[in-house]
Design an enzyme around this catalytic site. Structure first.
Site, PDB file in Angstrom:
ATOM      1  N   THR A 140       0.870  -1.183   0.000  1.00 45.69           N
ATOM      2  CA  THR A 140       0.000   0.000   0.000  1.00 45.69           C
ATOM      3  C   THR A 140       0.899   1.222   0.000  1.00 45.69           C
ATOM      4  O   THR A 140       1.576   1.509   0.994  1.00 45.69           O
ATOM      5  CB  THR A 140      -0.907   0.007   1.228  1.00 45.69           C
ATOM      6  OG1 THR A 140      -1.789  -1.099   1.149  1.00 45.69           O
ATOM      7  CG2 THR A 140      -1.729   1.295   1.282  1.00 45.69           C
ATOM      8  N   LYS A 163      -7.751   1.441  -2.457  1.00 44.11           N
ATOM      9  CA  LYS A 163      -7.342   1.022  -1.115  1.00 44.11           C
ATOM     10  C   LYS A 163      -7.344   2.207  -0.146  1.00 44.11           C
ATOM     11  O   LYS A 163      -7.902   2.120   0.960  1.00 44.11           O
ATOM     12  CB  LYS A 163      -5.936   0.421  -1.174  1.00 44.11           C
ATOM     13  CG  LYS A 163      -5.280   0.144   0.179  1.00 44.11           C
ATOM     14  CD  LYS A 163      -5.884  -1.056   0.870  1.00 44.11           C
ATOM     15  CE  LYS A 163      -5.267  -1.294   2.248  1.00 44.11           C
ATOM     16  NZ  LYS A 163      -3.919  -1.838   2.215  1.00 44.11           N
ATOM     17  N   LYS A 209      -0.424   5.762   8.787  1.00 43.65           N
ATOM     18  CA  LYS A 209       0.349   5.766   7.533  1.00 43.65           C
ATOM     19  C   LYS A 209      -0.591   5.822   6.319  1.00 43.65           C
ATOM     20  O   LYS A 209      -0.382   6.628   5.400  1.00 43.65           O
ATOM     21  CB  LYS A 209       1.203   4.503   7.454  1.00 43.65           C
ATOM     22  CG  LYS A 209       1.929   4.325   6.116  1.00 43.65           C
ATOM     23  CD  LYS A 209       2.077   2.848   5.755  1.00 43.65           C
ATOM     24  CE  LYS A 209       2.147   2.658   4.252  1.00 43.65           C
ATOM     25  NZ  LYS A 209       1.933   1.256   3.844  1.00 43.65           N
TER      26      LYS A 209
END
Lengths: 356, 356, 356, 356
Positions: free
Chosen positions: A154, A229, A304
Site C-alpha cells: 500500500t 485502497k 500511515k
C-alpha cells in the site's frame, strides 16, 4: 530446489527442519507444473501470501527487504536450518518456515528478477518499493522483457505510476494490487486485491492473485488499485472514529452499549465499524476491542494509510475535512501510546478519563 | 365527533369536504372501540402518523402548533370545510384532510388534555415542546391523573427529562419516542420509534406506537430515546460526509464512481450512506442524489439534529471531534444555499468547483 | 454590623481574627461615604474584586453561592471567628479574610437585595446566575426599584438577556460585565470589563467598575459584554492551539524554539499567545509554560468558555470550524488529565509522546 | 553587457527601449565593482528583487523558468527591444523592463551557472526548483566549485536539503532563503529573508540579501528557512480563519465590528490578522478586505503553503489539527471561487449566506 529452506525478515531468522520441510514440500510438489514466482517481502502478510502460492504448486524464489538478516542466514548455513528451534521465537515463525521450505533464497531483488518473469512484491512503504524496483540491486536492473511485476504494497499511487513508467522502459509490465483483509485473510487466502493494470494484463494478474485471495477487482489503470485502497481506508477511519464518538456519547447519555449498537445497526447510522468491529469492549466477541485492542489493524499503520490519502488529496486538490481530521486524531493517538493498538482503540482515546 | 374535519399547520389551511369526510370517518368507525387519542403537531410527519391511528380505529382530538392558522380556520367555519378545494394546495393536504376527517379539533393543547388521557406530540424543536406542555394553555395545565404523554419530537434529551419531571408532579407519565424514517415511513406506518420510558409504561407505549411504526425499541429511562436518535443521526452525518469525501477523492484519482461504491461496499469502508443512499449522482437509482438532491432529509434539519448532539456532548463532556466538524460543515452548507437540499448534497458542496 | 467578619466559598471557611479585622476595617472606614454595595460570589476572582471595592471605601454586604458552607459558618459562630488559623488553609484565605473584614454577611441573595440597590455578582456559570437572581431566595425576590445589578460572571449571552428582562419587570436594571484578566488582575484592580448595558446606565456602571479594573468598555446592549468575552476567548483558544502546533512542528523541523518565536513575532504569524504567553517551556520567563503549566487560566475553564461560544454559534447559525475543533481539543485535554493545567498546556498535549 | 535588455516570464514579454535602458544601465554602472549575480525566476517577486540588486550595482545574468517565452524573445531580437510598448501590457512590465535593462540574458540555468558563482533562484514550487537545479540544463550541470546558490522559493524543506546534498557533491553551497512580505516589500527592498545555511556561509548570504530586504534571519541548517516560513504561514492561516470566525460570530451577536476589533486588539485574542489585516470590510483602510479582497496574498497560494506544512507535519509525525483543518477550508475556498482573492476572504466564505 536447494536445501536452504529459509526465509528471513527484519533481523529475525526463520527456518525449519530439513526433514519436515522436505516432506511438506514433497506433498505439494505434484502440482508444480505451475510457473515459478518471485516473491519479495515476507512479513506478516507476505509470508502467508507466499505460502499460499506454494500450496498451489508454484515454485518460489524469495527475497526479503532486510539485507543484513539475509546475510546472517547465508553465513549460518546448514547448522541453522537443522536447528530451527534455537532461533524460532514465534508460532508465526514456525508456520512460515514449515511452509516456505522449498523456496529458493535470492541474494537481491535483482537476482529474483533474473530467474523468473513473474514477481510479486509486498513491502511496507513507498520508499521500500522505490528501493526494491529501482535501487542499485533492484528488480528493474535485470528484469526480463515481458515480465509481469505485481506490487501488493500500500503506497502512494503516484509512486505506482512512476514504477509502471520505469518498467515500461525496460519492457516489463508493472501493476499495483494492494490488499484489504488482515493477517488472517492472508493466511486463509481470503484477501481482496484491488488491481490497477492495463486491461490486457488483468487476466494474467487475476490468475495468480486468485491463489491468494477470494476477490480480485480490476479498478482501472495503474495507480487505481492504490486509489481504491486508500479511499476505503480513509472512509474506514472516519466511520471508526465516528462510531467511537457516537458510542461514547450515547453511553454518557445513559444508553446501554449493546442496545445502542443494535439500534444503530438497524438504522441509517450503521457501518462496518458499528456492525462487525464495534470499538466498545464487550459489545461483540472476537474483535480487538474485546481483547484490550490487541491484534487487528494497528493505529500506526492506519496513520500511515491516512497520510497517503492526504497526499493524494493534496495532489488532486480534493477537500477531505473529515479524512484530514481523522488523520490528525490517529497521529495524536500514535504519539500518545496507541501506536501498537488496534485502530478501534479510538474509543479508548476519546473516553480516556476513566483511566485516570 | 364534530363536523370540523380540519387540521392546520404553518399558515396553511387543511380541510376537506364534509360529505366525503363523514363517509370516510364512518367507514373507519367500526373499529373505534379503541381509545381516544390526543394528537398535537400535524406537520409532514405528524399528519401521516395521526392518519395511521385513525385507520386503526382510534378517535382523535387534534391540535397544531400554529395558533394563528388555527384561529383562521375557526373563524372561517363551515364555509371553509365545505370547500376544501379552494384552500388545498398540495397533494399532501388532500391526503391528510381526507384521512383526518373525523378528528375533533381542539382550541389548545390544554383542551386536548382535558378530553383524553393518551396524548401524542410531534413538534419541530425543544421550544415548541416546552410551549405545548408547560405554556399558559399547555397540556400540563389540565392533564388528567394517570395520563400517558408520548412525545415523538426530536429535541434535547434534557428537555425530555424536564417534561417528565413536570408531568410526574401532576400525576402523569411523560415518555420520549422520537422516530427514524422519513415522510414515506410515516405514511406507510414503517417508522422506528426509540422510546425512553419507565419500564412499567413501555407496554402501553408500544401498543399505541405499533400502529404507526414497525419497530418500537425501548432504549431506557426518559431521555434515552432522544439520545439514541441524536447518536444515530450524528453517526449518519459523519459517514455521509465521509462517503462524499471518499467518493470525490476516488473519482479525482481516476476511479469510476459505481466501481468505487462497489469496492467500498464489499470492504470495511461500507456504511449505510455508501450502500443505500450514495451521494454521487448516478450511482444508485431512486435516491435524492440522482434527483438533484430533491426530497429526502434536508440539510437544515440535519444541522438542527447535529446541534442537539453537540449540546448533549457539551453537557456530558463527551469529545466528538468528527461530529462537531460535521455540524460545522452542514452549517456552512445551510448558509451556502444547501438548506433545502437533501443532506447527501455534501458531495456537491465538496466538489463544487465544477459548477463555477 | 456584627463581628462575624466571615466569607465562605465552596466548603472552605474563610475568617479572620476579630481584633485584626476590626483594626483593618477601621482604617478603611474613613472613606466610606461611598455607596453600600452588595456582592454575591466571593471565589478566586470575586474575593479580590470585593476587596478592591472596600479599599475604595464601599461598605459591603456579601453572600456566597454555597449555602451549606455559609450555614456551617453561622453555626460555628464566634469561636470560629476568633481562631481563623484553625480553619484557614491557604494564603488566599488569609488575604481575603483579612480584607473582607468589615463586610456584612447576608443569609441569601434576597437579603443582599433588601439592603442595597447596587449589587455585583461573580458566579461560575449560567445556572448559578439563574439561581442567584430568580431562585426562591434570589435577588429579584426583594430587589428595590431602581437597583443596578451588575453581573460579572461569564455566561450565556441569552441568559444575560433573560435576566435583564426579568429585572425590568421589577423595576431594576441588569447589565452584563464579564472580565478579562486573571486572578492577578483581579487582585491588582487591573481587570478589563466588557459591559453590555443600556446607554443611560453605563456611566453609573463604569463609576463602580473603575474601582476594580483599568478598562471598562461599553460593548452595546445587554448580552454584548458576554458576546465580546466569548469572542475573545474563542480567538484566544484558536491562536493558542495554533501557536502550540506551530512551535511543535517547527521544533521537529529543527528550529530552536526561542528563535522560532522571535521569527513569528516579527512576522504575520504573531499573536498574543506567541508573544506574551508562549506555550513552549523556556521561551519566556514568568508564564505558566515555564512553571510546569501551573497557575494561569485552566483548561477546564477554557473548555467551559468554548462551550458558551459554541452555544452562541449554534443559536446564531454562525460557522466556527476552528472554534469548534478547539473546543473539542480542550475537551479531550480536560478528559486526559489537563483539566487543572493552564490552557497553554495544549503544547504538552500535542507533543505528548516525549513523556512516554 | 549586451544590448539584449530583456526579461521574460510566463508567455509575457518584457522589454524596454534601448536608449532609455542604456542610459539607466550607465547610471548604475559606476557601482558595479560589485559581484555579478545570476538570477533565475523573474516573476512578481523575483523581478523586483533582481532590480534591487542592479540598483546596488550588481551586474546580472538572468533566466526565467519559461523557456518558450525566452525563445520568443530571442527570435524577435532588436525589433522587439526597440519597441517595448508594442508588447508591454502592464505597468509591472514597464517597471521591470526599464530596470532590468543591463542584465544579460541566459539561455538556461546551466548557462547562468557557467558565468557566475553567485546565483539566486525565486521559483513557484518544489518541482521548478528540482528542474532548475538538477534538470538536464540545470545549474548543477555546470556549477563552478565554491559557488553560493541561494534559493528564495517557498518549497518543501526536504527538497531544499536534497538540493544542498547534490550541491555539496559538486563543490557548491546551497542555502534556502524564503521570504515574507509581498510584492510591495519586494519592490521596496523590505523583505524578510529566513535563511537555512551552514554557519560559515551566512555572512556572505546576508551581504547579498541585505540589498533586497530589511531583515535577514539565520534560522539554522539548510531547510530551516523553509521550516520557519511554512510555520509562520500555517499560524497565519489559523489566526486569519479564527479571526474571521470570531468577527462573524460577534457581529451576529450584535457587536459592532470596529468595536469588536478594538476589544480583541486590547485583549488576549489579538493577532496580526485582527490588528493589521482585519478580514471584515470597513474595519481597516488599505487592506484587501476593504477592497473586495483584491490584491494581497491569494487563497490559492496560501493553500499551496499549507500543503507544504502538512507534508512537513506528516514527515515529522507532528499533530497539527487546526493547521490541517485550515488547509481543508482554504482548499474548499479555492474550489469555490476564492482562488484569486486575498486569503482574508475567509470571512466572506463563512458568512456567505448574505450573498445568496
Amino acid at each position: 530446489m536447494s536445501s536452504l529452506n529459509i526465509v528471513a525478515r527484519n533481523s529475525k531468522v526463520f527456518a525449519a527442519q530439513i526433514c519436515r520441510n522436505q516432506q511438506f514440500g514433497a506433498s505439494n510438489r505434484h502440482a508444480s507444473s505451475s510457473a515459478k514466482v518471485g516473491f519479495v517481502g515476507l512479513g506478516n502478510m507476505g509470508g502467508h501470501m507466499a505460502r499460499n502460492l506454494m500450496k498451489n504448486g508454484h515454485p518460489l524464489i524469495v527475497f526479503d527487504t532486510v539485507p543484513d538478516s539475509m546475510q546472517a542466514i547465508k553465513k549460518e548455513g546448514a547448522t541453522l536450518a537443522s536447528s530451527p528451534q534455537e532461533v524460532a521465537s514465534t508460532v508465526l515463525l514456525e508456520q512460515l518456515a514449515s511452509v516456505l521450505t522449498g523456496a529458493t533464497l535470492a541474494s537481491s531483488p535483482q537476482e529474483v528478477a533474473s530467474q523468473t518473469n513473474l514477481i510479486i512484491t509486498m513491502l511496507p512503504a513507498s520508499q521500500h518499493v522505490l528501493d526494491v524496483y529501482t535501487g542499485s540491486s533492484g528488480i528493474l536492473g535485470s528484469v526480463q522483457k515481458g515480465s509481469l511485476l505485481i506490487d501488493s504494497s500500500t503506497i502512494d499511487p503516484s509512486v505506482s505510476q512512476q514504477m509502471a513508467e520505469e518498467s515500461t522502459k525496460v519492457g516489463a509490465t508493472f501493476v499495483d494490487a494492494p490488499v484489504s483483509g488482515g493477517v488472517n485473510a492472508a493466511r486463509d487466502a481470503g484477501l481482496t486485491f484491488m488491481v490497477g493494470s492495463p486491461d490486457q494484463s488483468f487476466g494474467k494478474v487475476k490468475e495468480i492473485l486468485d491463489k491468494m485471495g477470494k476477490n480480485v477487482v480490476h479498478c482501472g489503470s495503474v495507480g487505481t488499485g492504490q486509489a481504491a485502497k486508500i479511499c476505503n481506508n480513509m472512509l474506514l477511519a472516519i466511520s471508526m472514529i465516528g462510531t467511537a464518538e457516537t458510542m461514547n456519547l450515547g453511553m454518557k447519555l445513559g444508553l446501554d452499549p449493546k442496545l445502542l449498537a443494535k439500534i444503530l445497526n438497524m438504522s441509517s447510522g450503521r457501518c462496518w465499524s458499528s456492525e462487525v468491529y464495534n470499538p466498545v469492549p464487550g459489545v461483540l466477541d472476537g474483535v480487538p476491542s474485546s481483547n484490550d485492542y490487541q491484534g487487528g489493524f494497528g493505529t500506526a499503520l492506519m496513520t500511515k494509510d491516512l497520510g497517503l490519502a492526504q497526499n493524494a488529496a493534496t495532489a488532486t486538490q480534493s477537500p477531505t475535512p473529515l479524512g484530514s481530521l481523522s488523520h490528525q486524531l490517529y497521529r495524536l493517538m500514535t504519539n500518545s501510546g496507541y501506536a501498537g493498538k488496534d485502530f478501534s482503540s479510538a474509543f479508548q482515546f476519546l473516553k480516556q478519563q476513566d483511566k485516570k
